[in-house]
Design a protein around this motif. Structure first.
Motif, mmCIF file in Angstrom:
data_model
loop_
_atom_site.group_PDB
_atom_site.id
_atom_site.type_symbol
_atom_site.label_atom_id
_atom_site.label_comp_id
_atom_site.label_asym_id
_atom_site.label_seq_id
_atom_site.Cartn_x
_atom_site.Cartn_y
_atom_site.Cartn_z
ATOM 1 N N ASP A 70 -7.715 8.909 4.484
ATOM 2 C CA ASP A 70 -8.025 9.858 3.413
ATOM 3 C C ASP A 70 -7.749 11.294 3.873
ATOM 4 O O ASP A 70 -7.291 11.528 4.992
ATOM 5 N N ARG A 71 -8.026 12.249 3.004
ATOM 6 C CA ARG A 71 -7.699 13.650 3.304
ATOM 7 C C ARG A 71 -8.470 14.201 4.485
ATOM 8 O O ARG A 71 -8.032 15.151 5.141
ATOM 9 N N SER A 72 -9.618 13.623 4.755
ATOM 10 C CA SER A 72 -10.415 14.095 5.889
ATOM 11 C C SER A 72 -9.987 13.438 7.201
ATOM 12 O O SER A 72 -10.520 13.750 8.265
ATOM 13 N N GLY A 73 -9.022 12.523 7.107
ATOM 14 C CA GLY A 73 -8.519 11.858 8.305
ATOM 15 C C GLY A 73 -9.232 10.558 8.633
ATOM 16 O O GLY A 73 -8.936 9.915 9.637
ATOM 17 N N ARG A 74 -10.153 10.141 7.774
ATOM 18 C CA ARG A 74 -10.878 8.897 8.032
ATOM 19 C C ARG A 74 -10.092 7.693 7.547
ATOM 20 O O ARG A 74 -9.502 7.708 6.477
ATOM 21 N N GLU A 75 -10.112 6.656 8.363
ATOM 22 C CA GLU A 75 -9.429 5.416 8.017
ATOM 23 C C GLU A 75 -10.303 4.533 7.119
ATOM 24 O O GLU A 75 -11.524 4.531 7.245
ATOM 25 N N GLN A 76 -9.654 3.795 6.249
ATOM 26 C CA GLN A 76 -10.296 2.692 5.529
ATOM 27 C C GLN A 76 -9.436 1.468 5.796
ATOM 28 O O GLN A 76 -8.290 1.396 5.353
ATOM 29 N N ILE A 77 -9.970 0.540 6.573
ATOM 30 C CA ILE A 77 -9.220 -0.670 6.891
ATOM 31 C C ILE A 77 -9.219 -1.584 5.678
ATOM 32 O O ILE A 77 -10.274 -1.959 5.155
ATOM 33 N N ILE A 78 -8.032 -1.937 5.231
ATOM 34 C CA ILE A 78 -7.863 -2.773 4.051
ATOM 35 C C ILE A 78 -7.916 -4.250 4.401
ATOM 36 O O ILE A 78 -8.471 -5.063 3.667
ATOM 37 N N TYR A 79 -7.298 -4.574 5.536
ATOM 38 C CA TYR A 79 -7.178 -5.987 5.883
ATOM 39 C C TYR A 79 -6.849 -6.116 7.365
ATOM 40 O O TYR A 79 -6.280 -5.216 7.968
ATOM 41 N N VAL A 80 -7.224 -7.242 7.946
ATOM 42 C CA VAL A 80 -6.870 -7.560 9.328
ATOM 43 C C VAL A 80 -5.965 -8.790 9.312
ATOM 44 O O VAL A 80 -6.358 -9.849 8.832
ATOM 45 N N ALA A 81 -4.737 -8.631 9.803
ATOM 46 C CA ALA A 81 -3.767 -9.728 9.833
ATOM 47 C C ALA A 81 -3.799 -10.405 11.195
ATOM 48 O O ALA A 81 -3.918 -9.757 12.232
ATOM 49 N N ASN A 82 -3.661 -11.717 11.174
ATOM 50 C CA ASN A 82 -3.761 -12.544 12.366
ATOM 51 C C ASN A 82 -2.384 -12.955 12.872
ATOM 52 O O ASN A 82 -1.370 -12.767 12.199
ATOM 53 N N LYS A 83 -2.365 -13.599 14.031
ATOM 54 C CA LYS A 83 -1.115 -14.157 14.533
ATOM 55 C C LYS A 83 -0.606 -15.210 13.537
ATOM 56 O O LYS A 83 -1.382 -15.891 12.866
ATOM 57 N N GLY A 84 0.723 -15.281 13.433
ATOM 58 C CA GLY A 84 1.326 -16.225 12.495
ATOM 59 C C GLY A 84 1.538 -15.667 11.106
ATOM 60 O O GLY A 84 2.019 -16.360 10.224
ATOM 61 N N GLU A 85 1.180 -14.385 10.899
ATOM 62 C CA GLU A 85 1.300 -13.786 9.573
ATOM 63 C C GLU A 85 2.417 -12.747 9.507
ATOM 64 O O GLU A 85 2.826 -12.166 10.520
ATOM 65 N N LEU A 86 2.887 -12.511 8.283
ATOM 66 C CA LEU A 86 3.860 -11.469 7.996
ATOM 67 C C LEU A 86 3.131 -10.238 7.467
ATOM 68 O O LEU A 86 2.159 -10.366 6.728
ATOM 69 N N ILE A 87 3.624 -9.062 7.814
ATOM 70 C CA ILE A 87 3.105 -7.821 7.230
ATOM 71 C C ILE A 87 4.279 -6.902 6.892
ATOM 72 O O ILE A 87 5.364 -7.046 7.446
ATOM 73 N N GLY A 88 4.037 -5.990 5.953
ATOM 74 C CA GLY A 88 5.043 -5.004 5.618
ATOM 75 C C GLY A 88 5.994 -5.391 4.510
ATOM 76 O O GLY A 88 6.929 -4.645 4.202
ATOM 77 N N TYR A 89 5.751 -6.535 3.870
ATOM 78 C CA TYR A 89 6.696 -7.007 2.854
ATOM 79 C C TYR A 89 6.465 -6.386 1.479
ATOM 80 O O TYR A 89 7.350 -6.413 0.632
ATOM 81 N N HIS A 90 5.293 -5.804 1.257
ATOM 82 C CA HIS A 90 5.008 -5.212 -0.057
ATOM 83 C C HIS A 90 6.012 -4.136 -0.433
ATOM 84 O O HIS A 90 6.553 -4.123 -1.542
ATOM 85 N N ALA A 91 6.247 -3.225 0.494
ATOM 86 C CA ALA A 91 7.142 -2.103 0.214
ATOM 87 C C ALA A 91 8.578 -2.580 -0.009
ATOM 88 O O ALA A 91 9.295 -2.026 -0.847
ATOM 89 N N ILE A 92 8.989 -3.617 0.721
ATOM 90 C CA ILE A 92 10.345 -4.161 0.551
ATOM 91 C C ILE A 92 10.497 -4.753 -0.841
ATOM 92 O O ILE A 92 11.483 -4.495 -1.552
ATOM 93 N N LEU A 93 9.517 -5.538 -1.256
ATOM 94 C CA LEU A 93 9.582 -6.191 -2.564
ATOM 95 C C LEU A 93 9.527 -5.168 -3.698
ATOM 96 O O LEU A 93 10.192 -5.333 -4.722
ATOM 97 N N ALA A 94 8.736 -4.119 -3.514
ATOM 98 C CA ALA A 94 8.579 -3.103 -4.554
ATOM 99 C C ALA A 94 9.658 -2.031 -4.489
ATOM 100 O O ALA A 94 9.746 -1.191 -5.386
ATOM 101 N N GLU A 95 10.456 -2.058 -3.420
ATOM 102 C CA GLU A 95 11.476 -1.028 -3.189
ATOM 103 C C GLU A 95 10.843 0.362 -3.194
ATOM 104 O O GLU A 95 11.320 1.288 -3.841
#
Length: 236
Positions: A70-95
């Protein structure tokens, strides 16, 4: 002890592992096996919010937190991904640019998969595409559920839910149900639960005094999952 019948963990969990299971051996090799893996130290950034993505990532070992700042620099963790998982595909699919950031919670081994390779397999395997769409739909429900908790639940309930979800994430690292160790900083735990770090420290002490868990530095052992579920006020 299993959460079956006492906590609706499916409302808090989604995984891409089943998506990859739909690939043929040849396609899996093309997408995953032929890619080199890079070692990341705990706390290293995989990608940042706002960057133009050039590919996706597969986690061979370790855990990755997806988060927004956020603007104050604080993190909000959305999700924790484990071994065996894919990440980063949302932006590719949405272009679009990356909607969030990703960093390691522990030492990890991660492969980078070029955008072109991912899209090639997506076009080649209709079953892979359908399963990914199903995962995305469930992921939306999980994230919506998380938003409702942040806005409607007490600090105690938020922390209890965060600990229950993390227990599932760290399950595969224990030799048995009683040996599950949650190895996470108090700051990351606070950012996952959406509460202040001092509240996390205070509540963990209370949970410990009540016999719900034990701690040793960063490490947390859940001793009484039923009582923790009761604290979450989210039983089935």
């Amino acid at each position: 002890m299993s959460l079956s019948g006492i906590f609706p963990i499916d409302k808090w969990e989604f995984t891409t592992q089943s998506v990859l299971n739909t690939l043929s051996e040849e396609d899996y090799h093309f997408l995953i096996s032929r890619q080199g893996a890079q070692k990341y130290q705990k706390g290293e950034i995989i990608f940042k919010e706002g960057v133009v993505p050039s590919g996706i990532y597969f986690i061979h070992q370790g855990k990755i937190k997806k988060y927004k700042v956020d603007r104050s620099g604080r993190e909000q963790i959305i999700y924790v991904a484990n071994k065996g998982e894919l990440i980063g595909y949302h932006a590719i699919l949405a272009e679009e640019r990356c909607p969030d950031s990703a960093a390691t919670l522990e030492d990890s081994l991660v492969s980078f998969i070029p955008k072109e390779d991912f899209l090639t397999i997506l076009d080649k395997s209709p079953l892979f595409a359908r399963r990914l769409l199903k995962t995305l739909s469930h992921e939306f429900s999980v994230l919506a559920n998380g938003i409702s908790v942040i806005s409607q639940r007490t600090a105690t309930e938020r922390l209890a839910i965060a600990l229950i979800v993390l227990r599932e994430k760290f399950k595969d690292e224990g030799s048995g149900e009683q040996e599950i160790i949650l190895n996470i900083s108090r700051m990351d735990l606070a950012n996952l639960a959406g509460i202040a770090q001092e509240n996390v420290i205070r509540l963990l002490k209370e949970f410990k005094e009540e016999g719900i868990l034990e701690t040793d530095g960063r490490k947390i052992w859940i001793k009484d999952i039923k009582r923790l579920v009761k604290k979450s006020n989210y039983g089935q």
